[in-house]
Each structure stands twice: as C-alpha cells, then as structure tokens.
Design a protein around this motif. Structure first.
Motif, PDB file in Angstrom:
ATOM      1  N   UNK A 136     -14.862 -17.168  -1.308  1.00  0.00           N
ATOM      2  CA  UNK A 136     -15.480 -15.884  -0.952  1.00  0.00           C
ATOM      3  C   UNK A 136     -14.800 -15.289   0.280  1.00  0.00           C
ATOM      4  N   UNK A 137     -14.608 -16.106   1.300  1.00  0.00           N
ATOM      5  CA  UNK A 137     -13.982 -15.630   2.535  1.00  0.00           C
ATOM      6  C   UNK A 137     -12.532 -15.218   2.305  1.00  0.00           C
ATOM      7  N   UNK A 138     -11.840 -15.924   1.429  1.00  0.00           N
ATOM      8  CA  UNK A 138     -10.452 -15.550   1.125  1.00  0.00           C
ATOM      9  C   UNK A 138     -10.406 -14.177   0.443  1.00  0.00           C
ATOM     10  N   UNK A 139     -11.259 -13.976  -0.546  1.00  0.00           N
ATOM     11  CA  UNK A 139     -11.278 -12.690  -1.253  1.00  0.00           C
ATOM     12  C   UNK A 139     -11.718 -11.576  -0.308  1.00  0.00           C
ATOM     13  N   UNK A 140     -12.659 -11.886   0.593  1.00  0.00           N
ATOM     14  CA  UNK A 140     -13.071 -10.866   1.550  1.00  0.00           C
ATOM     15  C   UNK A 140     -11.958 -10.571   2.555  1.00  0.00           C
ATOM     16  N   UNK A 141     -11.092 -11.545   2.807  1.00  0.00           N
ATOM     17  CA  UNK A 141      -9.902 -11.283   3.607  1.00  0.00           C
ATOM     18  C   UNK A 141      -9.004 -10.261   2.936  1.00  0.00           C
ATOM     19  N   UNK A 142      -8.933 -10.326   1.593  1.00  0.00           N
ATOM     20  CA  UNK A 142      -8.179  -9.319   0.840  1.00  0.00           C
ATOM     21  C   UNK A 142      -8.844  -7.953   0.955  1.00  0.00           C
ATOM     22  N   UNK A 143     -10.176  -7.919   0.930  1.00  0.00           N
ATOM     23  CA  UNK A 143     -10.919  -6.674   1.128  1.00  0.00           C
ATOM     24  C   UNK A 143     -10.541  -6.050   2.478  1.00  0.00           C
ATOM     25  N   UNK A 144     -10.532  -6.877   3.518  1.00  0.00           N
ATOM     26  CA  UNK A 144     -10.218  -6.375   4.862  1.00  0.00           C
ATOM     27  C   UNK A 144      -8.778  -5.880   4.954  1.00  0.00           C
ATOM     28  N   UNK A 145      -7.855  -6.602   4.325  1.00  0.00           N
ATOM     29  CA  UNK A 145      -6.439  -6.215   4.387  1.00  0.00           C
ATOM     30  C   UNK A 145      -6.181  -4.914   3.645  1.00  0.00           C
ATOM     31  N   UNK A 146      -6.902  -4.683   2.559  1.00  0.00           N
ATOM     32  CA  UNK A 146      -6.690  -3.461   1.770  1.00  0.00           C
ATOM     33  C   UNK A 146      -7.394  -2.250   2.363  1.00  0.00           C
ATOM     34  N   UNK A 147      -8.160  -2.444   3.439  1.00  0.00           N
ATOM     35  CA  UNK A 147      -8.857  -1.322   4.071  1.00  0.00           C
ATOM     36  C   UNK A 147      -7.890  -0.264   4.592  1.00  0.00           C
ATOM     37  N   UNK A 148      -6.646  -0.683   4.880  1.00  0.00           N
ATOM     38  CA  UNK A 148      -5.649   0.261   5.383  1.00  0.00           C
ATOM     39  C   UNK A 148      -5.419   1.394   4.392  1.00  0.00           C
ATOM     40  N   UNK A 149      -5.548   1.113   3.090  1.00  0.00           N
ATOM     41  CA  UNK A 149      -5.322   2.140   2.078  1.00  0.00           C
ATOM     42  C   UNK A 149      -6.365   3.244   2.162  1.00  0.00           C
ATOM     43  N   UNK A 150      -7.603   2.888   2.495  1.00  0.00           N
ATOM     44  CA  UNK A 150      -8.675   3.885   2.582  1.00  0.00           C
ATOM     45  C   UNK A 150      -8.363   4.922   3.650  1.00  0.00           C
ATOM     46  N   UNK A 151      -7.889   4.474   4.815  1.00  0.00           N
ATOM     47  CA  UNK A 151      -7.654   5.401   5.918  1.00  0.00           C
ATOM     48  C   UNK A 151      -6.311   6.109   5.818  1.00  0.00           C
ATOM     49  N   UNK A 152      -5.363   5.554   5.050  1.00  0.00           N
ATOM     50  CA  UNK A 152      -4.041   6.176   4.937  1.00  0.00           C
ATOM     51  C   UNK A 152      -3.936   7.114   3.731  1.00  0.00           C
ATOM     52  N   UNK A 153      -4.770   6.907   2.723  1.00  0.00           N
ATOM     53  CA  UNK A 153      -4.675   7.662   1.472  1.00  0.00           C
ATOM     54  C   UNK A 153      -4.745   9.173   1.693  1.00  0.00           C
ATOM     55  N   UNK A 154      -5.694   9.594   2.514  1.00  0.00           N
ATOM     56  CA  UNK A 154      -5.987  11.021   2.619  1.00  0.00           C
ATOM     57  C   UNK A 154      -4.805  11.803   3.169  1.00  0.00           C
ATOM     58  N   UNK A 155      -3.952  11.163   3.985  1.00  0.00           N
ATOM     59  CA  UNK A 155      -2.804  11.868   4.560  1.00  0.00           C
ATOM     60  C   UNK A 155      -1.732  12.182   3.530  1.00  0.00           C
TER      61      UNK A 155
ATOM     62  N   UNK B  32       0.825  -1.208   0.000  1.00  0.00           N
ATOM     63  CA  UNK B  32       0.000   0.000   0.000  1.00  0.00           C
ATOM     64  C   UNK B  32       0.855   1.252   0.000  1.00  0.00           C
ATOM     65  N   UNK B  33       1.856   1.286   0.851  1.00  0.00           N
ATOM     66  CA  UNK B  33       2.732   2.452   0.923  1.00  0.00           C
ATOM     67  C   UNK B  33       3.623   2.544  -0.306  1.00  0.00           C
ATOM     68  N   UNK B  34       4.080   1.401  -0.805  1.00  0.00           N
ATOM     69  CA  UNK B  34       5.017   1.393  -1.931  1.00  0.00           C
ATOM     70  C   UNK B  34       4.364   1.899  -3.216  1.00  0.00           C
ATOM     71  N   UNK B  35       3.102   1.486  -3.475  1.00  0.00           N
ATOM     72  CA  UNK B  35       2.424   1.889  -4.713  1.00  0.00           C
ATOM     73  C   UNK B  35       1.582   3.151  -4.522  1.00  0.00           C
ATOM     74  N   UNK B  36       1.610   3.733  -3.327  1.00  0.00           N
ATOM     75  CA  UNK B  36       0.958   5.001  -3.030  1.00  0.00           C
ATOM     76  C   UNK B  36      -0.567   4.925  -3.064  1.00  0.00           C
ATOM     77  N   UNK B  37      -1.109   3.946  -2.387  1.00  0.00           N
ATOM     78  CA  UNK B  37      -2.503   3.896  -1.950  1.00  0.00           C
ATOM     79  C   UNK B  37      -3.555   3.686  -3.040  1.00  0.00           C
ATOM     80  N   UNK B  38      -3.594   4.536  -4.065  1.00  0.00           N
ATOM     81  CA  UNK B  38      -4.695   4.454  -5.025  1.00  0.00           C
ATOM     82  C   UNK B  38      -4.826   3.081  -5.673  1.00  0.00           C
TER      83      UNK B  38
END
Length: 485
Positions: free
Chosen positions: A109-128, A74-80
């Motif tokens: 389904x649960x595995x892909x939703x695990x990816x959804x949960x892991x990528x949530x960090x980008x939503x809260x870090x992007x704005x900074x 997330x940090x390496x590719x700059x969030x978007x």
C-alpha cells in the motif's frame, strides 16, 4: 461542455474545470485523518511498532525512487497519461487498504501510495501545457485552492461521521475509494496536450517577439543593470543565456537533459534563490516526516481504542489556519530581500518549539495545539518561499527548480527515516522522534538567524560606506534622503 471545447475564448475553461474536479475528488479522502487508528484497530490489528518501523518508511523510500523517473516520464508523455496513472494508483491503494491484511500488503500500500505522490507533479504541470500564459496565475490558484478545500471538507466530514454518526473507519475508506474512483473517471476527459515543457516544447520566440504575459514575471523584474540582478538574485529567462552557450546535442532527449542541467546550474548560482531553496528542502523533509508520524504520536498520547479522538477536526483547523496564513502573505508589505530570512528564522523557531512541546506534553489537547502552530507556520513560510523562488523564473525553470527541491527534500527525509525510524537505524519510539524533529527545526532556525544577522549587518555597512560619498550642497535634500534610508 462542447462549446467550451471549441470556443477559442473559453479554451482554458474546460481543461481547468475537469482538472479541478479531478483534484477535488482525489483529495476528498475522509479516511486519511484516521488512518493510524484504522490500521491499529480490529480491522487490521497492526502494532504501533509495525506501523512506525516497517510500514510507513516504505512510502518515503518508494517516493524517492520513483520521483525522478516519473518527473521525466510526465513531460515525455505529456501529463495526461500520468494523471490517469495517478487515478489508477489511488484506486489500487484503497482497494488494498480495504481488503488487504498483514504487514507485507500494507507495505505494498505504501509503495503504491509513493507512486501516487510521485505522479502529483503531473497535476500541477498539466495546466501550463493547455492554457495560454495570460491565464497561468488564475488557473494555478484554482487548481491549488480546490485541493485545499477538498482536504478541509474531507477532514470535517470524517470528524462528523465518526463523532456524530459513529461511522466505522472501514466505511470512511469505502467513501474514499468511491471519491478517488470519481477522480479517475474525470481524468479520462482531460484533453491531451499538444506540447510539454521540455520534450515537446514549442520553439521559443526571441525576446522582442514575445507576447504580453509570455513570462510569469512582470517586466519590472528585468530592469536594472547586471550588478542589480546579481545583488537581487534574479536570473535570465529560460533560453536567453542558453542560446549563447555551447552547441546543443542533436538528440532530443539528451538535449533536454543538458538544458535541465544548465538551467539548474544558472538558477542555483543565485545566492538568494539557493538559500530559499535550501530552507524549502530541509523544512519540507521535516514537515513530511512530522505528517507521516503525527497520528502515531496522537495515538500514543490518547489511544483511539480508549478515548474519543478528533484527528479530523484538528486536520481541518490546521489546514484552514495554514490557508489563512498563506493568504495573508499577499498583503504583507515588507522587504523580503532584507527581512525574508529573518522571517524564516522566526517561524522555524515556532515550528521547533511546537514540536518540542508535542514531545514533552502528556495532554492530547496541547499536542493538537502544537500541531496547529507547526502546520500553520510551515504553510505560511512555504508560500513565501514559493513566491520568492518563482518570481524571477519562467514556468519551465520554476517547474524544474521545484522538482529538484522536492527531490532533495526526499533525499534528506530518507536519510532521516533510515537513521531515526527504520529498524536498521536507531529505531526510536515515536515520542523521542518528535524530540529529534524539534531539534532539527531548531538547527534550521539557528542557521537562518545567523544568515539574517549577516544580511542586516551587510546592509548597514553598505549604507555607511555610501553615505560619505553623497554630495551635500543642499542640507534639506540630504535630510530627506536620510529619512528615506
């Protein structure tokens, strides 16, 4: 929109609006309160044992495995790109939920939703990375509150559609698919950040050259001598102490990793931050576990095929009640250094009691009430914990500490899942699981009760030691000081 892109004074508005729209539609998921009735109903025809012991644990395992790699990426590719990946993962999750069949597909389904949960960090870090520091507090509030509003609205909508319009659970998932697709569409319009927290960070200015608002903490937080900082648990800002440490490696990625390690070591060396983080990790693990399996408990108390269910209404009330409790924290004036851990102990006791009540009761309404108390208590305490941890950390550091706390919580939750839920562990029925979760929070409450007693006793002893040393020439002044103490 074009004027918002180009005007310097409004440069924070455009990305904030787009990100909030993404957050709203990604959380507008009316199917979620009725996920278990959907899986156990005629559409999927899965048994409670399959859902509990074979399908739901996959989310915990995948979330744990993906969190750290995604955090670094997330940090390496700059969030978007990661926010876009989250939007795609949402769409894949609900396509599989709608048209997939069988245990294996639901595990996917649960595995892909695990990816959804892991990528949530980008939503809260992007704005900074796209707004100036003076807007951090404002946009953080917008981005977090919009998801809360969306979740509450989705739960209310779901309950109304099910109870009044007799809409099927399948069509609730169709509405959710449409909503997350709109969220993905908005993610494409986010501006690409030019910097990130670590890999693409701009060189930090000396402390004397920093502009007002550069740090998230008021200037008063830095005053006082070294002993006061150690007592309060405050920490030097990001980069201040690191500059004097050993030379950094020349390779950028390795340098960032070394900086992360040094920052974590410095942060957790503060006893106050360490214990608040400890509560965060253990309680979040238990909270996620309860949320993951509470619908199965409700289905056990009142089977959805035989009775009307009100999962959507309960989720809406619980979220709204938790939001009110969290909002009230800002108006509570107490000494958190002295009484904070007592608050953790008291409300963790409420959490334990509500979970034990949910285990022993036969009434679905009492079970619903216990969940309302549990969720509200957790949201109140996590708000206090976030504030107590973040108040003395720069943005870079609290992103890192929050990420590490979440990772530790996932490790604990995974251990709990393997032992309590998984077929390879105890494979306990869902009602017995909630007896375990209630006992788990009782242990947390006991630990922090002992800690709070120790803190209060130590504070009392310090006052008694300091009292004889004070000069006593003026009796009225001494009486005034005693009153203040």
């Amino acid at each position: 929109m074009d004027c918002l892109r180009t005007s310097p004074s409004n440069s924070w508005i455009y990305p904030t609006v787009i990100l909030c729209l993404f957050g709203f539609f990604s959380m507008m998921r009316p199917s979620e309160p009725f996920l278990i009735p959907y899986l156990s109903g005629p559409s999927k025809n899965l048994t409670s044992t399959e859902i509990t012991n074979e399908i739901l644990p996959v989310w915990t395992y995948s979330y744990l495995v993906l969190l750290l790699p995604v955090f670094v990426l997330t940090d390496y590719v700059r969030y978007k790109p990661v926010i876009i990946l989250q939007g795609i993962s949402f769409i894949i999750t609900w396509l599989l939920l709608l048209f997939g069949q069988g245990v294996k597909i639901m595990q996917l389904v649960e595995f892909v939703y695990g990816l959804v949960s892991a990528t949530e960090v980008a939503y809260y870090a992007y704005i900074y990375s796209v707004v100036s520091p003076e807007h951090y507090q404002k946009v953080s509030g917008y981005c977090r509150s919009v998801t809360l509003v969306a979740y509450t609205a989705a739960s209310v909508l779901a309950q109304l559609l099910v109870s009044l319009a007799n809409v099927s659970y399948f069509h609730l998932n169709v509405i959710t698919l449409a909503s997350v697709s709109v969220a993905f569409f908005f993610s494409l319009f986010l501006p690409m950040p030019k910097k990130s927290m670590f890999f693409h960070a701009k060189p930090s200015k000396p402390a004397s050259q920093k502009t007002p608002g550069q740090n998230a903490v008021p200037e008063e937080a830095h005053r006082g001598d070294e002993a006061a900082h150690q007592e309060a648990g405050t920490l030097p800002r990001h980069g201040e102490e690191s500059q004097a440490s050993s030379p950094k490696p020349k390779h950028g990625t390795l340098r960032s990793c070394v900086q992360w390690f040094q920052d974590l070591r410095e942060c957790y060396s503060s006893k106050r931050l360490f214990y608040w983080s400890l509560w965060w990790s253990f309680s979040t693990a238990g909270f996620n576990q309860v949320l993951n399996y509470v619908q199965i408990l409700w289905d056990d108390k009142a089977p959805s095929q035989d009775s009307s269910i009100y999962n959507g209404a309960v989720e809406a009330i619980a979220t709204f009640g938790g939001a009110l409790a969290a909002f009230a924290v800002g108006y509570v004036k107490i000494n958190w250094d002295l009484l904070g851990e007592m608050a953790l102990a008291i409300f963790s006791t409420f959490s334990a009691g509500s979970l034990l009540l949910m285990h022993y009761t036969l009434s679905i309404w009492v079970c619903y009430t216990g969940y309302l108390v549990f969720k509200s208590s957790y949201m109140l305490l996590i708000t206090i914990a976030v504030f107590q941890i973040a108040v003395n950390l720069s943005v870079e550091r609290y992103a890192l500490v929050f990420g590490m706390n979440t990772f530790i919580a996932l490790v604990i939750q995974t251990v709990m899942t393997v032992i309590v839920v998984d077929q390879r562990g105890l494979n306990l029925p869902v009602t017995t699981q909630f007896l375990v979760y209630g006992s788990y929070f009782a242990v947390i409450a006991g630990i922090f009760l002992l800690r709070s007693i120790y803190i209060l006793y130590s504070a009392k002893c310090r006052k008694e030691v300091q009292s004889p040393a004070r000069p006593q020439p003026e009796e009225p002044r001494n009486m005034d000081m005693a009153t203040k103490l």
